[in-house]
Design an enzyme around this catalytic site. Structure first.
Site, PDB file in Angstrom:
ATOM      1  N   PHE A 120       0.852  -1.187   0.000  1.00 27.91           N
ATOM      2  CA  PHE A 120       0.000   0.000   0.000  1.00 27.91           C
ATOM      3  C   PHE A 120       0.888   1.238   0.000  1.00 27.91           C
ATOM      4  O   PHE A 120       0.780   2.098   0.859  1.00 27.91           O
ATOM      5  CB  PHE A 120      -0.896  -0.072   1.242  1.00 27.91           C
ATOM      6  CG  PHE A 120      -2.161   0.741   1.121  1.00 27.91           C
ATOM      7  CD1 PHE A 120      -3.008   0.585   0.045  1.00 27.91           C
ATOM      8  CD2 PHE A 120      -2.499   1.660   2.104  1.00 27.91           C
ATOM      9  CE1 PHE A 120      -4.172   1.327  -0.060  1.00 27.91           C
ATOM     10  CE2 PHE A 120      -3.663   2.408   2.009  1.00 27.91           C
ATOM     11  CZ  PHE A 120      -4.500   2.246   0.914  1.00 27.91           C
ATOM     12  N   LYS A 163       9.002  -6.401  -9.888  1.00 31.56           N
ATOM     13  CA  LYS A 163       9.768  -7.015 -10.980  1.00 31.56           C
ATOM     14  C   LYS A 163      10.251  -8.439 -10.662  1.00 31.56           C
ATOM     15  O   LYS A 163      10.542  -9.214 -11.572  1.00 31.56           O
ATOM     16  CB  LYS A 163      11.004  -6.152 -11.292  1.00 31.56           C
ATOM     17  CG  LYS A 163      10.692  -4.827 -11.924  1.00 31.56           C
ATOM     18  CD  LYS A 163      11.940  -3.982 -12.102  1.00 31.56           C
ATOM     19  CE  LYS A 163      12.319  -3.187 -10.885  1.00 31.56           C
ATOM     20  NZ  LYS A 163      11.419  -2.105 -10.454  1.00 31.56           N
ATOM     21  N   GLU A 175       2.702  -5.504 -16.949  1.00 30.28           N
ATOM     22  CA  GLU A 175       2.981  -4.282 -17.717  1.00 30.28           C
ATOM     23  C   GLU A 175       3.780  -3.246 -16.916  1.00 30.28           C
ATOM     24  O   GLU A 175       4.645  -2.558 -17.451  1.00 30.28           O
ATOM     25  CB  GLU A 175       1.659  -3.657 -18.195  1.00 30.28           C
ATOM     26  CG  GLU A 175       1.819  -2.472 -19.120  1.00 30.28           C
ATOM     27  CD  GLU A 175       2.533  -2.818 -20.425  1.00 30.28           C
ATOM     28  OE1 GLU A 175       2.136  -3.793 -21.082  1.00 30.28           O
ATOM     29  OE2 GLU A 175       3.500  -2.116 -20.782  1.00 30.28           O
ATOM     30  N   VAL A 195       8.127  -2.882 -16.663  1.00 29.86           N
ATOM     31  CA  VAL A 195       9.081  -2.318 -17.622  1.00 29.86           C
ATOM     32  C   VAL A 195       8.525  -0.970 -18.075  1.00 29.86           C
ATOM     33  O   VAL A 195       7.423  -0.905 -18.588  1.00 29.86           O
ATOM     34  CB  VAL A 195       9.230  -3.232 -18.858  1.00 29.86           C
ATOM     35  CG1 VAL A 195      10.317  -2.689 -19.777  1.00 29.86           C
ATOM     36  CG2 VAL A 195       9.535  -4.665 -18.459  1.00 29.86           C
ATOM     37  N   GLY A 227      14.051  11.936  -5.835  1.00 28.22           N
ATOM     38  CA  GLY A 227      13.375  10.646  -5.614  1.00 28.22           C
ATOM     39  C   GLY A 227      13.537   9.674  -6.767  1.00 28.22           C
ATOM     40  O   GLY A 227      12.829   8.671  -6.859  1.00 28.22           O
ATOM     41  N   GLU A 269      16.917   4.612  -6.071  1.00 25.60           N
ATOM     42  CA  GLU A 269      16.546   3.691  -4.991  1.00 25.60           C
ATOM     43  C   GLU A 269      17.388   4.041  -3.759  1.00 25.60           C
ATOM     44  O   GLU A 269      18.459   4.653  -3.882  1.00 25.60           O
ATOM     45  CB  GLU A 269      16.885   2.247  -5.385  1.00 25.60           C
ATOM     46  CG  GLU A 269      16.179   1.738  -6.627  1.00 25.60           C
ATOM     47  CD  GLU A 269      14.763   1.267  -6.358  1.00 25.60           C
ATOM     48  OE1 GLU A 269      14.450   0.975  -5.190  1.00 25.60           O
ATOM     49  OE2 GLU A 269      13.982   1.211  -7.315  1.00 25.60           O
ATOM     50  N   ASP A 288      18.689  -2.890 -12.062  1.00 28.32           N
ATOM     51  CA  ASP A 288      17.282  -2.606 -12.353  1.00 28.32           C
ATOM     52  C   ASP A 288      17.021  -2.792 -13.860  1.00 28.32           C
ATOM     53  O   ASP A 288      16.061  -3.461 -14.260  1.00 28.32           O
ATOM     54  CB  ASP A 288      16.967  -1.170 -11.902  1.00 28.32           C
ATOM     55  CG  ASP A 288      15.577  -0.721 -12.290  1.00 28.32           C
ATOM     56  OD1 ASP A 288      14.614  -1.244 -11.700  1.00 28.32           O
ATOM     57  OD2 ASP A 288      15.443   0.132 -13.181  1.00 28.32           O
ATOM     58  N   LYS A 291      14.641  -5.653 -15.895  1.00 30.56           N
ATOM     59  CA  LYS A 291      13.632  -5.285 -16.897  1.00 30.56           C
ATOM     60  C   LYS A 291      13.940  -5.954 -18.236  1.00 30.56           C
ATOM     61  O   LYS A 291      13.025  -6.376 -18.954  1.00 30.56           O
ATOM     62  CB  LYS A 291      13.582  -3.762 -17.047  1.00 30.56           C
ATOM     63  CG  LYS A 291      13.008  -3.085 -15.809  1.00 30.56           C
ATOM     64  CD  LYS A 291      13.233  -1.594 -15.823  1.00 30.56           C
ATOM     65  CE  LYS A 291      12.611  -0.923 -14.617  1.00 30.56           C
ATOM     66  NZ  LYS A 291      12.999   0.482 -14.483  1.00 30.56           N
ATOM     67  N   GLY A 341       6.763   6.451 -11.186  1.00 28.97           N
ATOM     68  CA  GLY A 341       5.756   7.376 -10.642  1.00 28.97           C
ATOM     69  C   GLY A 341       4.518   6.609 -10.208  1.00 28.97           C
ATOM     70  O   GLY A 341       4.151   5.610 -10.830  1.00 28.97           O
TER      71      GLY A 341
HETATM   72  N1  LIG Z   1       7.134   3.496  -7.829  1.00 30.03           N
HETATM   73  C1  LIG Z   1       7.359   3.281  -9.130  1.00 30.03           C
HETATM   74  O1  LIG Z   1       7.478   4.205  -9.924  1.00 30.03           O
HETATM   75  C2  LIG Z   1       7.412   1.863  -9.658  1.00 30.03           C
HETATM   76  C3  LIG Z   1       7.512   1.643 -11.039  1.00 30.03           C
HETATM   77  C4  LIG Z   1       7.504   0.331 -11.523  1.00 30.03           C
HETATM   78  C5  LIG Z   1       7.466  -0.722 -10.624  1.00 30.03           C
HETATM   79  N2  LIG Z   1       7.427  -0.468  -9.286  1.00 30.03           N
HETATM   80  C6  LIG Z   1       7.391  -1.604  -8.356  1.00 30.03           C
HETATM   81  O2  LIG Z   1       6.093  -1.647  -7.758  1.00 30.03           O
HETATM   82  C7  LIG Z   1       6.205  -2.101  -6.404  1.00 30.03           C
HETATM   83  C8  LIG Z   1       5.581  -1.055  -5.469  1.00 30.03           C
HETATM   84  O3  LIG Z   1       6.303   0.156  -5.609  1.00 30.03           O
HETATM   85  P1  LIG Z   1       6.000   1.395  -4.638  1.00 30.03           P
HETATM   86  O4  LIG Z   1       6.735   2.546  -5.199  1.00 30.03           O
HETATM   87  O5  LIG Z   1       4.549   1.487  -4.382  1.00 30.03           O
HETATM   88  O6  LIG Z   1       6.738   0.901  -3.319  1.00 30.03           O
HETATM   89  P2  LIG Z   1       6.545   1.469  -1.822  1.00 30.03           P
HETATM   90  O7  LIG Z   1       5.951   2.829  -1.844  1.00 30.03           O
HETATM   91  O8  LIG Z   1       7.842   1.276  -1.146  1.00 30.03           O
HETATM   92  O9  LIG Z   1       5.452   0.488  -1.202  1.00 30.03           O
HETATM   93  C9  LIG Z   1       5.708  -0.870  -1.011  1.00 30.03           C
HETATM   94  C10 LIG Z   1       4.595  -1.429  -0.161  1.00 30.03           C
HETATM   95  O10 LIG Z   1       4.795  -2.836  -0.042  1.00 30.03           O
HETATM   96  C11 LIG Z   1       4.506  -3.189   1.305  1.00 30.03           C
HETATM   97  N3  LIG Z   1       5.126  -4.470   1.613  1.00 30.03           N
HETATM   98  C12 LIG Z   1       6.421  -4.812   1.544  1.00 30.03           C
HETATM   99  N4  LIG Z   1       6.584  -6.093   1.906  1.00 30.03           N
HETATM  100  C13 LIG Z   1       5.355  -6.579   2.197  1.00 30.03           C
HETATM  101  C14 LIG Z   1       4.835  -7.815   2.648  1.00 30.03           C
HETATM  102  N5  LIG Z   1       5.651  -8.847   2.872  1.00 30.03           N
HETATM  103  N6  LIG Z   1       3.513  -7.937   2.847  1.00 30.03           N
HETATM  104  C15 LIG Z   1       2.683  -6.889   2.644  1.00 30.03           C
HETATM  105  N7  LIG Z   1       3.092  -5.682   2.230  1.00 30.03           N
HETATM  106  C16 LIG Z   1       4.417  -5.536   2.013  1.00 30.03           C
HETATM  107  C17 LIG Z   1       5.007  -2.023   2.120  1.00 30.03           C
HETATM  108  O11 LIG Z   1       4.433  -2.046   3.389  1.00 30.03           O
HETATM  109  P3  LIG Z   1       5.041  -1.135   4.600  1.00 30.03           P
HETATM  110  O12 LIG Z   1       5.126   0.266   4.064  1.00 30.03           O
HETATM  111  O13 LIG Z   1       4.022  -1.281   5.655  1.00 30.03           O
HETATM  112  O14 LIG Z   1       6.362  -1.724   4.904  1.00 30.03           O
HETATM  113  C18 LIG Z   1       4.515  -0.862   1.256  1.00 30.03           C
HETATM  114  O15 LIG Z   1       3.184  -0.569   1.546  1.00 30.03           O
HETATM  115  C19 LIG Z   1       7.704  -2.338  -6.142  1.00 30.03           C
HETATM  116  O16 LIG Z   1       7.991  -3.691  -6.345  1.00 30.03           O
HETATM  117  C20 LIG Z   1       8.377  -1.485  -7.205  1.00 30.03           C
HETATM  118  O17 LIG Z   1       9.648  -1.974  -7.575  1.00 30.03           O
HETATM  119  C21 LIG Z   1       7.381   0.803  -8.772  1.00 30.03           C
END
Ligand SMILES: NC(=O)c1ccc[n+]([C@@H]2O[C@H](COP(=O)([O-])OP(=O)(O)OC[C@H]3O[C@@H](n4cnc5c(N)ncnc54)[C@H](OP(=O)(O)O)[C@@H]3O)[C@@H](O)[C@H]2O)c1
Length: 351
Positions: free
Chosen positions: A20, A134, A158, A161, A215, A218, A229, A233, A330
């Site tokens: 979340f 990923k 989707e 990447v 931001g 990582e 990364d 991908k 984003g």
């Molecule tokens: N942000 C981007 O632009 C982007 C782009 C492409 C792909 N992604 C991928 O999409 C995913 C989410 O990205 P995000 O930016 O939303 O990350 P984020 O803001 O760091 O959120 C990650 C969430 O995962 C939760 N989490 C981690 N381990 C967990 C578990 N074992 N059980 C339940 N919840 C768990 C965390 O909970 P807590 O906060 O409570 O620890 C947090 O709510 C990542 O894998 C990222 O690599 C992100």
């Protein structure tokens, strides 16, 4: 029978969110704003029935949680206090009435856990998986696809990447009938930003500092700077678009840490520009997948991709080269990628 099927909406998608954070927040906002539009235009109906985060626990309601409330929680980073269950992510996937699990927990490129367990549990219980994470597609793609197929489920990626910039679906849906001969792309926005800043005179360290402040990097910047990364991908692209079974270790990977102002200036004198390029080329029986800094001619469309944007050039047999450019990260952008997978799921056109 659930309250939802009593309403006669056989195609209503019941969503469970694992994670979340930023992407879930982007997705919830889009779903809240577009619920009516999505129903009218795409006959896409949904409820978010369950949400789990590592630190905040799990919320579940079989008829659907309030989207406005979820939005309030994301905006205020508030704790879960309503409809709380003593479930971890695996319990939630197993016990909830969700029909689709959206995996948005942190990426782990060593063994892809706990996301792999989340996906396996979803398939075992007949649930579709949409993965923004990923790990599973980069590390265990064929295993995930096989499990999904066995259960008649989708495994869609989707978001993994180039975020919401259509890449996997663009090739599958828009370029259908073409065969790919090669591809090359800028798949990591942070390193593209750093190289651009170095071109405008900053040192690597100062450029990295600016990327961190914005931001783009990582927490552990080696995932970006050392090319891991982009490597992950590229593995997903190889699996999805070339039907290869490729290990991360099959992809020779070099990051941008060795690029200095001297390299940048030499390239400028030659009318070229450094970019971190992830590529797959096929020649005879040989397929080469690699990530490395390359000096591109300025006439190459990828040389003109600036800032934190991502881009990919797909070389096809019928159309030649097609280049797509767009955001690679984003919350809203990646939330959109998840939405596009949900709409694919809704059409039933997945395999
Ligand atoms: N942000 C981007 O632009 C982007 C782009 C492409 C792909 N992604 C991928 O999409 C995913 C989410 O990205 P995000 O930016 O939303 O990350 P984020 O803001 O760091 O959120 C990650 C969430 O995962 C939760 N989490 C981690 N381990 C967990 C578990 N074992 N059980 C339940 N919840 C768990 C965390 O909970 P807590 O906060 O409570 O620890 C947090 O709510 C990542 O894998 C990222 O690599 C992100």
């Amino acid at each position: 029978m659930s309250m939802i099927s009593n309403k006669g909406s056989a195609r209503k998608h019941l969503i469970a969110l694992v994670g979340f954070g930023h992407v879930a927040k982007g997705l919830c906002k889009i779903l809240l704003e577009k619920r009516d539009f999505l129903k009218e235009e795409y006959q896409f109906e949904f409820e978010i029935v369950a949400v789990t985060s590592r630190s905040r626990g799990t919320m579940f309601h079989p008829a659907g949680l309030s989207l406005s409330y979820l939005n309030y929680l994301t905006l205020n980073n508030a704790p879960f206090v309503e409809n709380v269950r003593e479930w971890d992510a695996v319990d939630m996937i197993r016990e909830s009435n969700a029909t689709v699990v959206i995996e948005l927990a942190h990426t782990n490129l060593v063994d892809a856990e706990p996301a792999l367990t989340h996906c396996r549990t979803a398939f075992k219980t007949g649930k579709h998986v949409i993965c923004g994470n990923k790990g599973p597609a980069a590390i265990a793609y064929s295993q995930m696809k096989a499990l999904a197929k066995k259960r008649g489920c989708a495994f869609l990626n989707e978001a993994t990447v180039m975020s919401g910039t259509p890449t996997l679906s663009f090739y599958r849906n828009t370029l259908q009938g073409n065969q790919l001969t090669s591809l090359k792309g800028i798949l990591n926005g942070a390193t593209n930003f750093i190289l651009g800043k170095m071109e405008s005179g900053l040192t690597f360290d100062n450029a990295a500092e600016e990327a961190r402040e914005l931001g783009y990097l990582e927490a552990d910047m080696s995932a970006d700077v050392d090319g891991h990364d982009a490597q992950a991908k590229l593995a997903i692209l190889a699996n999805e678009l070339f039907d290869l079974t490729i290990e991360l270790s099959d992809i020779e990977t070099k990051g941008i840490a060795s690029i200095t102002q001297v390299h940048i200036e030499d390239a400028r004198r030659e009318g070229k520009r450094w970019k971190l390029i992830a590529s797959i080329s096929t020649g005879g029986d040989k397929i080469t997948a690699q990530v490395r800094p390359e000096k591109l001619d300025l006439s190459d469309p990828l040389a003109q991709v600036n800032g934190s944007l991502n881009a990919i050039t797909l070389s096809t047999d019928l159309l030649g080269d097609i280049t797509i450019t767009g955001p690679g990260a984003g919350g809203t952008e990646t939330g959109y990628a998840v939405l596009s997978d949900l709409l694919t799921l809704n059409t039933g056109a997945y395999s």
